[in-house]
Structure formats: structure tokens, C-alpha cells
Design a protein around this motif. Structure first.
Motif, PDB file in Angstrom:
ATOM      1  N   VAL A   1      14.204  50.006  62.059  1.00  0.00           N
ATOM      2  CA  VAL A   1      15.086  48.861  62.271  1.00  0.00           C
ATOM      3  C   VAL A   1      14.647  47.736  61.339  1.00  0.00           C
ATOM      4  O   VAL A   1      15.455  47.121  60.653  1.00  0.00           O
ATOM      5  CB  VAL A   1      15.062  48.404  63.738  1.00  0.00           C
ATOM      6  N   PHE A   2      13.327  47.474  61.323  1.00  0.00           N
ATOM      7  CA  PHE A   2      12.760  46.595  60.307  1.00  0.00           C
ATOM      8  C   PHE A   2      11.336  47.056  60.018  1.00  0.00           C
ATOM      9  O   PHE A   2      10.526  47.209  60.931  1.00  0.00           O
ATOM     10  CB  PHE A   2      12.729  45.132  60.753  1.00  0.00           C
ATOM     11  N   THR A   3      11.033  47.267  58.716  1.00  0.00           N
ATOM     12  CA  THR A   3       9.658  47.508  58.267  1.00  0.00           C
ATOM     13  C   THR A   3       9.364  46.479  57.174  1.00  0.00           C
ATOM     14  O   THR A   3       8.968  45.367  57.463  1.00  0.00           O
ATOM     15  CB  THR A   3       9.461  48.961  57.799  1.00  0.00           C
ATOM     16  N   GLU A   4       9.638  46.837  55.925  1.00  0.00           N
ATOM     17  CA  GLU A   4       9.544  45.843  54.845  1.00  0.00           C
ATOM     18  C   GLU A   4      10.868  45.124  54.635  1.00  0.00           C
ATOM     19  O   GLU A   4      10.930  44.128  53.937  1.00  0.00           O
ATOM     20  CB  GLU A   4       9.116  46.509  53.539  1.00  0.00           C
ATOM     21  N   ASP A   5      11.911  45.659  55.222  1.00  0.00           N
ATOM     22  CA  ASP A   5      13.239  45.048  55.172  1.00  0.00           C
ATOM     23  C   ASP A   5      14.047  45.654  56.314  1.00  0.00           C
ATOM     24  O   ASP A   5      13.556  46.521  57.039  1.00  0.00           O
ATOM     25  CB  ASP A   5      13.911  45.314  53.817  1.00  0.00           C
TER      26      ASP A   5
ATOM     27  N   PRO B   1      18.148  51.148  57.276  1.00  0.00           N
ATOM     28  CA  PRO B   1      19.506  51.661  57.060  1.00  0.00           C
ATOM     29  C   PRO B   1      20.120  52.215  58.339  1.00  0.00           C
ATOM     30  O   PRO B   1      19.412  52.667  59.242  1.00  0.00           O
ATOM     31  CB  PRO B   1      19.294  52.772  56.032  1.00  0.00           C
ATOM     32  N   ILE B   2      21.427  52.179  58.414  1.00  0.00           N
ATOM     33  CA  ILE B   2      22.189  52.799  59.492  1.00  0.00           C
ATOM     34  C   ILE B   2      23.099  53.841  58.861  1.00  0.00           C
ATOM     35  O   ILE B   2      23.860  53.543  57.936  1.00  0.00           O
ATOM     36  CB  ILE B   2      23.029  51.777  60.265  1.00  0.00           C
ATOM     37  N   SER B   3      22.972  55.058  59.365  1.00  0.00           N
ATOM     38  CA  SER B   3      23.849  56.130  58.901  1.00  0.00           C
ATOM     39  C   SER B   3      24.503  56.749  60.125  1.00  0.00           C
ATOM     40  O   SER B   3      23.821  57.324  60.979  1.00  0.00           O
ATOM     41  CB  SER B   3      23.043  57.185  58.131  1.00  0.00           C
ATOM     42  N   SER B   4      25.794  56.592  60.245  1.00  0.00           N
ATOM     43  CA  SER B   4      26.484  57.101  61.433  1.00  0.00           C
ATOM     44  C   SER B   4      27.885  57.551  61.047  1.00  0.00           C
ATOM     45  O   SER B   4      28.294  57.472  59.886  1.00  0.00           O
ATOM     46  CB  SER B   4      26.564  56.010  62.501  1.00  0.00           C
ATOM     47  N   ALA B   5      28.618  58.012  62.072  1.00  0.00           N
ATOM     48  CA  ALA B   5      29.998  58.445  61.835  1.00  0.00           C
ATOM     49  C   ALA B   5      30.859  57.305  61.324  1.00  0.00           C
ATOM     50  O   ALA B   5      31.922  57.525  60.713  1.00  0.00           O
ATOM     51  CB  ALA B   5      30.589  59.013  63.129  1.00  0.00           C
ATOM     52  N   ASP B   6      30.408  56.074  61.549  1.00  0.00           N
ATOM     53  CA  ASP B   6      31.169  54.910  61.082  1.00  0.00           C
ATOM     54  C   ASP B   6      30.953  54.618  59.601  1.00  0.00           C
ATOM     55  O   ASP B   6      31.702  53.846  59.005  1.00  0.00           O
ATOM     56  CB  ASP B   6      30.775  53.665  61.883  1.00  0.00           C
ATOM     57  N   GLY B   7      29.897  55.180  59.017  1.00  0.00           N
ATOM     58  CA  GLY B   7      29.611  54.905  57.616  1.00  0.00           C
ATOM     59  C   GLY B   7      28.153  54.517  57.416  1.00  0.00           C
ATOM     60  O   GLY B   7      27.297  54.745  58.279  1.00  0.00           O
TER      61      GLY B   7
ATOM     62  N   PRO C   1      28.427  49.416  60.252  1.00  0.00           N
ATOM     63  CA  PRO C   1      28.617  50.604  61.099  1.00  0.00           C
ATOM     64  C   PRO C   1      27.715  50.542  62.334  1.00  0.00           C
ATOM     65  O   PRO C   1      26.657  49.940  62.306  1.00  0.00           O
ATOM     66  CB  PRO C   1      28.213  51.751  60.179  1.00  0.00           C
ATOM     67  N   ARG C   2      28.162  51.160  63.401  1.00  0.00           N
ATOM     68  CA  ARG C   2      27.421  51.103  64.651  1.00  0.00           C
ATOM     69  C   ARG C   2      26.301  52.143  64.670  1.00  0.00           C
ATOM     70  O   ARG C   2      26.408  53.196  64.037  1.00  0.00           O
ATOM     71  CB  ARG C   2      28.376  51.331  65.824  1.00  0.00           C
ATOM     72  N   PHE C   3      25.245  51.826  65.427  1.00  0.00           N
ATOM     73  CA  PHE C   3      24.107  52.736  65.581  1.00  0.00           C
ATOM     74  C   PHE C   3      24.329  53.594  66.826  1.00  0.00           C
ATOM     75  O   PHE C   3      24.563  53.084  67.915  1.00  0.00           O
ATOM     76  CB  PHE C   3      22.813  51.930  65.724  1.00  0.00           C
TER      77      PHE C   3
ATOM     78  N   MET D   1      10.692  50.455  64.965  1.00  0.00           N
ATOM     79  CA  MET D   1      11.141  51.789  64.579  1.00  0.00           C
ATOM     80  C   MET D   1      11.414  52.656  65.795  1.00  0.00           C
ATOM     81  O   MET D   1      10.855  52.439  66.874  1.00  0.00           O
ATOM     82  CB  MET D   1      10.062  52.486  63.725  1.00  0.00           C
ATOM     83  N   PHE D   2      12.239  53.669  65.592  1.00  0.00           N
ATOM     84  CA  PHE D   2      12.388  54.760  66.549  1.00  0.00           C
ATOM     85  C   PHE D   2      11.642  55.969  65.993  1.00  0.00           C
ATOM     86  O   PHE D   2      11.782  56.307  64.817  1.00  0.00           O
ATOM     87  CB  PHE D   2      13.876  55.090  66.747  1.00  0.00           C
ATOM     88  N   VAL D   3      10.872  56.619  66.863  1.00  0.00           N
ATOM     89  CA  VAL D   3       9.987  57.697  66.415  1.00  0.00           C
ATOM     90  C   VAL D   3      10.319  58.989  67.157  1.00  0.00           C
ATOM     91  O   VAL D   3      10.503  58.962  68.374  1.00  0.00           O
ATOM     92  CB  VAL D   3       8.515  57.311  66.671  1.00  0.00           C
ATOM     93  N   LYS D   4      10.351  60.085  66.417  1.00  0.00           N
ATOM     94  CA  LYS D   4      10.621  61.391  67.029  1.00  0.00           C
ATOM     95  C   LYS D   4       9.430  61.834  67.892  1.00  0.00           C
ATOM     96  O   LYS D   4       8.298  61.503  67.591  1.00  0.00           O
ATOM     97  CB  LYS D   4      10.877  62.434  65.955  1.00  0.00           C
TER      98      LYS D   4
END
Length: 384
Positions: free
Chosen positions: A230-234, A237-243, A289-291, A381-384
Motif C-alpha cells: 500500500v505504501f513502501t517507498e511510494d 500499485p493496484i491491479s484489479s478488474a477495474d484496471g 481502480p478499486r482494490f 503491506m499485505f503479506v501472503k
């Protein structure tokens, strides 16, 4: 009179004899038998069950029995030339009970010997202080490209030969198979610098090996390269069905500002100032785009640099069942003042978001607040 003198003479002779006897054995604190000898060393709690057992090494703070001859007069005891104390009440002519000192050296100066000194001489026995690597602290918990090396501080690093990173298993019953050898950049008695190669492993623990054995360090380290930032050095990115797009900072009141004044990792963080009594919320938005949150991401991690006061905060999002910006008990954290506070929280433990959730907003809310303050946030961040 002659009878009295005779008795006095006998008393003098007796006293001289006793003093002579003491001089031979008791007054100088040693047996009259001679040179001290060490035959073997045991762990105290094994003496009764394994009287013939012998060890040639032990870990610090182990209670030992040193067995031999002419040990009743031990006046000094050394492990690797480190002098340590002992209770003379438990010292006999054949056994000395002693605790292996925690501060005995284990680096290149170590002699790997026990040395006992009496007035009759000294006894030397080959014995290794088994001192596995001991991690007290580290400087980076989220590793990855551009984040530098991990520096461990602690003890017994001078003879480290191998550092292995192991993937954290999905459950306690899942065997650990994935691993990678890390590069040892430098090492000293109290510091070890390690570089983690590029990897797809999401979360790892370290196994650090020296001449005494391997320490399996339990703390988890997160691979920022494969996390969802969500934020690290900036803003991430969001990558979703919206774009395709990026997160943006958002708040009620003062803005969320990117700066390089403070950083938990790397060089940048975001800062938020808030005023007394104002409605305050600060965080990140993905209006378009939405997350879309998916359950492959198990943890929410972030770091907050506390301001002048300890500050309770509540984690919140639009996907919360209680509703956005509500003060849900299970979502509360306490941010300690003036230090970086790092959190890795299982998303399942929060009323935060659920698989398939659309999440336009996520962030943090204080109650009140009762005092104006300034805090910094990083490595969200979100972590697996």
C-alpha cells in the motif's frame, strides 16, 4: 611442679603437631596429596543416573561437576581463561560443583579449556563452551530489493559458518522444504551482517550455524518484493478488474504527506499531523481502480513511528462489518511514543476485510484525539 611442667610440655607438643598437620592440609586449603588432576566432567543432574558419563562441552549456565583428585583446595577456576566463582561448601577433594559462566569467551580467543588452580599447582582439561548464535535484535524485518542487508546483534557470531533462510510453513504440520543460503557479508562476536538473495519466499525464518551448533531463530521476516504494497517507498500499485492504478493518501483533517524525514525501511514514509478534538482518520484510498481483497494475503503489516505520546489507534476499512471508522475492540493497537512500532497482524483476527471485499478505504483512527501530535507510517503491506 614437675608434673605441671610435663603437662604443659605435652600441650605445646600437641599444639605444634596440630599446627603442623593444618599446615600440611587445612590451613592452605589444599589436600596434602599434591598436584590437582581433572578426570572427567559431568552435568550435575546426570550424576545419579549416569555416574560414568563424561562430557567435553556444555552450554553457558549449565551446572557441572568436575571430578578428579586433589581438588579440595581449588582457589581459582577458569573457563577459556575467564575466571568464575564457585561455592566452596560444595567443593570436596574429588569433586567441584560449578556453573559454566555465561560470559566465558567463545570467539577466537577461547582456549577451549577448564583450568583449576590450587596452592599445589593447576589442572587443565579440554572442554568447549558450547555457545550457539544468540540474536538479541535486528535492524530490518521486511527485506527485499533496495532495502540493504540484515544486521543481527547479539552474541557468538564470530565463528558463524552458515545462514539459511527457511520458508515459514503454512501450518504447524506442514514440513519446511523451501530454503535458500544467505550471504554472510561480515561477522564479529556481537554482530552478523547477512544478505538475503532475491527469492519468491513470502515469509522466512533464519537458521544460523556456528561451531557450537545451529540456532533456529523464531521471528518471521517478510519479503517486501512479493508482498502487496500500500505504501513502501511510494504508494503501491493496484491491479484489479477495474484496471491499473495506485493507492493515494487520504484523511479527515490534515493531509497524508510523503516525506524523507523518517523511514522504517528504505528512505521514505508518510506523515500525518492531527489536532486536538478534531474528527481524525488517516489512511489510503482506491476509489478507482478499486482494490479487491483476496484471502491469499494472510497478514496486514505496517510500522508507525509514535509521536510525543502513546496513542491508541483503531484499524478500519470500508470492508469492516462494523462499518467504516468504527472503534472495534479487536482492531485496537497501541502505538508507543517516539519509537517505530512494527505490527504483523493476521487479517483473520481483525474485523477488517474478507475474501472478495471491495476496499475503497483503509487506515487508522484515533479517539478524540486528546492531544495534537505527528506520527509517521511506513511499510504498509499485505503479506501472503
Amino acid at each position: 611442679m614437675n608434673h605441671i611442667l610435663c603437662k604443659l610440655g605435652l600441650m605445646v607438643v600437641s599444639i605444634v603437631a596440630i599446627m603442623s598437620s593444618c599446615k600440611e592440609s587445612d590451613l592452605d586449603g589444599v589436600s596434602s596429596s599434591g598436584q590437582p588432576v581433572i578426570n572427567r566432567v559431568y552435568v550435575l543432574d546426570t550424576v545419579a543416573r549416569h555416574k560414568d558419563s563424561t562430557i567435553v562441552g556444555a552450554e553457558p549456565n549449565t551446572l557441572l561437576v568436575i571430578n578428579g583428585q586433589n581438588l579440595g583446595g581449588v582457589i581459582r577456576a577458569y573457563f577459556n581463561e575467564y575466571e568464575t566463582s564457585f561455592n566452596t561448601n560444595y567443593n570436596t577433594n574429588t569433586d567441584l560443583i560449578i556453573r559454566l559462566p555465561a560470559d566465558a569467551p567463545t570467539d577466537s580467543t577461547a582456549t577451549n579449556k577448564i583450568r583449576l588452580v590450587t596452592a599445589r599447582g593447576e589442572a587443565i582439561f579440554a572442554f568447549k563452551v558450547i555457545a550457539k548464535p544468540n540474536v538479541a535484535s535486528y535492524d530490518i524485518v521486511n527485506f527485499g530489493k533496495g532495502r540493504g542487508n540484515i544486521t543481527f546483534k547479539g552474541k557468538n557470531f564470530a565463528d558463524v559458518t552458515k545462514v539459511v533462510a527457511y520458508a515459514v510453513p503454512a501450518s504447524p504440520t506442514t514440513p519446511v522444504k523451501d530454503s535458500l543460503i544467505c550471504t554472510i557479508v561480515s561477522k564479529a562476536t556481537d554482530k552478523l551482517v547477512v544478505n538475503v538473495p532475491t527469492t519468491t519466499l513470502s515469509r522466512i525464518t533464519f537458521h544460523i550455524t556456528n561451531s557450537s551448533g545451529t540456532t533456529r531463530y523464531a521471528d518471521e521476516f517478510v519479503n517486501a518484493d512479493v508482498a502487496l504494497p500500500v505504501f513502501t517507498e511510494d504508494f503501491g500499485p493496484i491491479s484489479s478488474a477495474d484496471g491499473q492504478g495506485v493507492w493515494t493518501g487520504d484523511s479527515w483533517g490534515n493531509p497524508v504527506t510523503v516525506n524523507s524525514d523518517q523511514a522504517f525501511a528504505g528512505k521514505k514514509s508518510v506523515s500525518v499531523a492531527f489536532n486536538v478534538g478534531g474528527w481524525s482518520w488517516f489512511g489510503f484510498t482506491s476509489w478507482w481502480p478499486r482494490f479487491y481483497y483476496t484471502s491469499e494475503y494472510k497478514y496486514f503489516t505496517f510500522a508507525i513511528k509514535g509521536g510525543a505520546y502513546d496513542l491508541p489507534l483503531w484499524i478500519t476499512s470500508d470492508a469492516s462489518k462494523a462499518g467504516f471508522a468504527e472503534f472495534t475492540d479487536k482492531n485496537q493497537i497501541l502505538v508507543r511514543a517516539k519509537v517505530w512500532n512494527y505490527y504483523k497482524i493476521a487479517i483473520a483476527d481483525l474485523d477488517f476485510m474478507y475474501s472478495g471485499s471491495i476496499v475503497p478505504r483503509l487506515g487508522f483512527r484515533p479517539k478524540g484525539p486528546d492531544k495534537a501530535d505527528l506520527i509517521y507510517l511506513d511499510d504498509i503491506m499485505f503479506v501472503k
